[in-house]
Motif scaffolding. Structure first.
Motif: not given
Length: 243
Positions: A80-87, A104-109, A111-113
């Motif tokens: 899971m993301p290791n930070l609360d506020d990615l932006e 390909a995997n990078l772009l998919a992941v 976009r999920v987030h």
């Protein structure tokens, strides 16, 4: 301190061998910091998404950043993301560096987030976006990739901040150049910007303003379509000082 306009450094390099650590940051990563215009201790965050967020790589990057004198962090998305506020975190950085692996995997992941939208806002805010291999292709409309297997294929669902294709490792992997030419000639990819290993391309907004290199004798290339064939133009990079 944000760059004075949206900036991307797309590369096929960034590292060099070291004696005390696994590797050190080479001139291209230092140039990304220079492009940011920061005058303090550079704030750099690293995304190893394309390699599955392997912690050993993050640890090696931390050691390289210590040697370089960067204020450094790893942004992980697995499990899971290791930070609360990615932006919020990304907006506080001078440089975002994206490592190689499966684009390909990078772009998919991402976009999920919902990082596709986040990165556009971060780019427009003046944080320098940079990376190597998959971390280069991701900023374009697409490029050539081994994400799907040993046989190179096209990827065409990049973030599209840069309205071109991207060819990485242009001199070190023999199948890259002919596939780029084929994909440009048949219209799968638009005009495509390519880098030999050790070369980076600097964009202000969507304009290619310079090619730079951390190695001698390397080149950058623009492959465009003329009729039903591809035409290649070499761009001579400016040699960067070795840090």
């Amino acid at each position: 301190m944000p760059a004075d306009q949206p900036t991307i450094l797309a590369t096929s390099g960034g590292y060099r061998r070291a004696q005390r650590t696994s590797f050190e940051f080479n001139a291209l990563i230092h140039h990304a910091v220079e492009l940011s215009g920061t005058t303090g201790r550079p704030r750099v965050t690293h995304l190893p998404t394309a390699s599955g967020d392997q912690r050993w790589l993050g640890d090696d990057m931390v050691e390289a950043a210590r040697v370089a004198g960067f204020d450094f962090s790893n942004l992980y998305l697995f499990p899971m993301p290791n930070l609360d506020d990615l932006e919020g975190h990304l907006l506080e950085q001078d440089v975002v560096w994206v490592n190689g692996g499966s684009v390909a995997n990078l772009l998919a992941v991402w976009r999920v987030h919902e990082l596709d939208g986040v990165f556009r806002r971060v780019w427009e805010a003046g944080v320098v976006l940079a990376g190597v291999s998959a971390g280069s292709i991701c900023w374009y409309t697409g490029g050539t990739t081994d994400s799907f297997g040993p046989e190179l294929r096209a990827v065409t669902n990049g973030l599209g901040f840069l309205p071109y294709g991207n060819g990485v490792h242009y001199d070190s992997e023999a199948r890259r150049r002919p596939l780029v030419h084929q994909l440009v000639a048949d219209g799968t990819l638009p005009t495509t910007h390519c880098t030999d290993d050790g070369v980076g391309l600097v964009y202000r907004g969507t304009e290619l303003v310079e090619a730079v290199s951390e190695q001698d004798g390397k080149g950058a290339f623009v492959v465009s379509r003329e009729g039903d064939r591809a035409v290649e133009e070499r761009i001579e990079p400016r040699r960067l000082r070795t840090p």
